[in-house]
Design a protein around this motif. Sequence first.
Motif, PDB file in Angstrom:
ATOM      1  N   LEU A  65       0.858  -1.178   0.000  1.00  0.00           N
ATOM      2  CA  LEU A  65       0.000   0.000   0.000  1.00  0.00           C
ATOM      3  C   LEU A  65       0.890   1.222   0.000  1.00  0.00           C
ATOM      4  CD1 LEU A  65      -2.705  -0.857   2.692  1.00  0.00           C
ATOM      5  CD2 LEU A  65      -2.924  -0.978   0.218  1.00  0.00           C
ATOM      6  N   HIS A  66       0.522   2.201  -0.786  1.00  0.00           N
ATOM      7  CA  HIS A  66       1.250   3.467  -0.819  1.00  0.00           C
ATOM      8  C   HIS A  66       0.249   4.559  -0.500  1.00  0.00           C
ATOM      9  CE1 HIS A  66       3.219   6.914  -3.037  1.00  0.00           C
ATOM     10  NE2 HIS A  66       4.065   6.585  -2.092  1.00  0.00           N
ATOM     11  N   ALA A  67       0.500   5.343   0.553  1.00  0.00           N
ATOM     12  CA  ALA A  67      -0.422   6.391   0.973  1.00  0.00           C
ATOM     13  C   ALA A  67       0.241   7.754   0.896  1.00  0.00           C
ATOM     14  CB  ALA A  67      -0.899   6.127   2.390  1.00  0.00           C
ATOM     15  N   HIS A 124      -2.981   3.831  -2.582  1.00  0.00           N
ATOM     16  CA  HIS A 124      -2.848   3.003  -3.784  1.00  0.00           C
ATOM     17  C   HIS A 124      -2.510   1.586  -3.347  1.00  0.00           C
ATOM     18  CE1 HIS A 124      -0.377   2.077  -7.681  1.00  0.00           C
ATOM     19  NE2 HIS A 124      -1.475   1.350  -7.599  1.00  0.00           N
ATOM     20  N   ALA A 125      -3.420   0.675  -3.592  1.00  0.00           N
ATOM     21  CA  ALA A 125      -3.184  -0.748  -3.351  1.00  0.00           C
ATOM     22  C   ALA A 125      -2.685  -1.322  -4.673  1.00  0.00           C
ATOM     23  CB  ALA A 125      -4.469  -1.433  -2.905  1.00  0.00           C
ATOM     24  N   ARG A 126      -1.496  -1.854  -4.662  1.00  0.00           N
ATOM     25  CA  ARG A 126      -0.854  -2.255  -5.914  1.00  0.00           C
ATOM     26  C   ARG A 126      -1.331  -3.596  -6.472  1.00  0.00           C
ATOM     27  NH1 ARG A 126       2.925   1.600  -6.873  1.00  0.00           N
ATOM     28  NH2 ARG A 126       3.669   2.722  -5.051  1.00  0.00           N
ATOM     29  N   HIS A 127      -2.181  -4.306  -5.756  1.00  0.00           N
ATOM     30  CA  HIS A 127      -2.711  -5.553  -6.318  1.00  0.00           C
ATOM     31  C   HIS A 127      -4.042  -5.265  -7.021  1.00  0.00           C
ATOM     32  CE1 HIS A 127      -4.646  -5.392  -2.362  1.00  0.00           C
ATOM     33  NE2 HIS A 127      -5.646  -6.033  -2.947  1.00  0.00           N
ATOM     34  N   ALA A 128      -4.313  -6.038  -8.037  1.00  0.00           N
ATOM     35  CA  ALA A 128      -5.525  -5.845  -8.827  1.00  0.00           C
ATOM     36  C   ALA A 128      -6.733  -6.465  -8.135  1.00  0.00           C
ATOM     37  CB  ALA A 128      -5.342  -6.470 -10.203  1.00  0.00           C
ATOM     38  N   LEU A 129      -7.875  -5.883  -8.406  1.00  0.00           N
ATOM     39  CA  LEU A 129      -9.137  -6.444  -7.929  1.00  0.00           C
ATOM     40  C   LEU A 129      -9.744  -7.289  -9.036  1.00  0.00           C
ATOM     41  CD1 LEU A 129     -10.818  -3.349  -6.268  1.00  0.00           C
ATOM     42  CD2 LEU A 129      -9.909  -5.349  -5.113  1.00  0.00           C
ATOM     43  N   ILE A 158     -15.424  10.248  -0.744  1.00  0.00           N
ATOM     44  CA  ILE A 158     -14.468   9.156  -0.910  1.00  0.00           C
ATOM     45  C   ILE A 158     -14.843   8.405  -2.180  1.00  0.00           C
ATOM     46  CG2 ILE A 158     -15.803   7.589   0.546  1.00  0.00           C
ATOM     47  CD1 ILE A 158     -13.151   6.395   1.554  1.00  0.00           C
ATOM     48  N   GLU A 159     -13.835   7.970  -2.919  1.00  0.00           N
ATOM     49  CA  GLU A 159     -14.097   7.236  -4.157  1.00  0.00           C
ATOM     50  C   GLU A 159     -12.972   6.252  -4.415  1.00  0.00           C
ATOM     51  OE1 GLU A 159     -14.356  10.425  -6.963  1.00  0.00           O
ATOM     52  OE2 GLU A 159     -12.191  10.540  -7.222  1.00  0.00           O
ATOM     53  N   GLN A 192      -3.658   3.531 -13.210  1.00  0.00           N
ATOM     54  CA  GLN A 192      -3.133   3.247 -14.552  1.00  0.00           C
ATOM     55  C   GLN A 192      -1.969   2.264 -14.551  1.00  0.00           C
ATOM     56  OE1 GLN A 192      -3.009   6.299 -13.143  1.00  0.00           O
ATOM     57  NE2 GLN A 192      -0.947   7.122 -13.280  1.00  0.00           N
ATOM     58  N   SER A 193      -1.216   2.179 -13.441  1.00  0.00           N
ATOM     59  CA  SER A 193      -0.091   1.248 -13.412  1.00  0.00           C
ATOM     60  C   SER A 193      -0.447  -0.075 -12.742  1.00  0.00           C
ATOM     61  CB  SER A 193       1.107   1.886 -12.687  1.00  0.00           C
ATOM     62  OG  SER A 193       0.808   2.062 -11.321  1.00  0.00           O
ATOM     63  N   GLY A 194      -1.728  -0.266 -12.446  1.00  0.00           N
ATOM     64  CA  GLY A 194      -2.186  -1.498 -11.819  1.00  0.00           C
ATOM     65  C   GLY A 194      -2.706  -1.245 -10.418  1.00  0.00           C
ATOM     66  N   GLY A 195      -3.541  -2.128  -9.959  1.00  0.00           N
ATOM     67  CA  GLY A 195      -4.130  -1.969  -8.644  1.00  0.00           C
ATOM     68  C   GLY A 195      -5.272  -0.975  -8.658  1.00  0.00           C
ATOM     69  N   PHE A 196      -5.566  -0.443  -7.483  1.00  0.00           N
ATOM     70  CA  PHE A 196      -6.643   0.524  -7.381  1.00  0.00           C
ATOM     71  C   PHE A 196      -6.280   1.588  -6.359  1.00  0.00           C
ATOM     72  CE2 PHE A 196      -7.461  -2.663  -4.223  1.00  0.00           C
ATOM     73  CZ  PHE A 196      -8.029  -2.007  -3.150  1.00  0.00           C
ATOM     74  N   VAL A 197      -7.014   2.697  -6.399  1.00  0.00           N
ATOM     75  CA  VAL A 197      -6.766   3.835  -5.528  1.00  0.00           C
ATOM     76  C   VAL A 197      -8.051   4.202  -4.807  1.00  0.00           C
ATOM     77  CG1 VAL A 197      -6.133   6.291  -5.463  1.00  0.00           C
ATOM     78  CG2 VAL A 197      -4.975   4.745  -7.048  1.00  0.00           C
ATOM     79  N   VAL A 198      -7.953   4.435  -3.500  1.00  0.00           N
ATOM     80  CA  VAL A 198      -9.064   4.999  -2.742  1.00  0.00           C
ATOM     81  C   VAL A 198      -8.631   6.402  -2.355  1.00  0.00           C
ATOM     82  CG1 VAL A 198     -10.464   4.821  -0.648  1.00  0.00           C
ATOM     83  CG2 VAL A 198      -9.825   2.749  -1.896  1.00  0.00           C
ATOM     84  N   SER A 199      -9.452   7.386  -2.728  1.00  0.00           N
ATOM     85  CA  SER A 199      -9.165   8.793  -2.447  1.00  0.00           C
ATOM     86  C   SER A 199     -10.241   9.348  -1.530  1.00  0.00           C
ATOM     87  CB  SER A 199      -9.126   9.606  -3.736  1.00  0.00           C
ATOM     88  OG  SER A 199      -8.143   9.094  -4.607  1.00  0.00           O
TER      89      SER A 199
END
Length: 94
Positions: free
Chosen positions: A13-15, A29-34, A74-75, A80-87
């Motif tokens: 995870l990158h915050a 940013h969670a770097r694993h894909a859903l 929150i969304e 774009q580089s993979g994984g997903f982002v929660v903002s």
Amino acid sequence: MATIEASPEPGTLHATTTAVNGSVSLRVHARHALPPGQLARLFDLAWVDRPGGVAAAVGLAAARRVTQLHGGHIEASVHQSGGFVVSLTVPMEN
């Protein structure tokens, strides 16, 4: 933590946080894909996808409600580089 535990493979995870125009934002940013279809259900309190019928989105459903109560939003989106982002963004004063 639940995001990493739910991942089929070890992840990172990158915050980041920022403060702009009277609001503070947190971006994770969670770097694993859903798997397909899960992004749309991340905030669904009734979503169950873990063994034993454990609700997977309880933490994010709670985060959404607390964010809304503080006048924020929150969304989730695909990164774009993979994984997903929660903002998450909330006003500094409400």
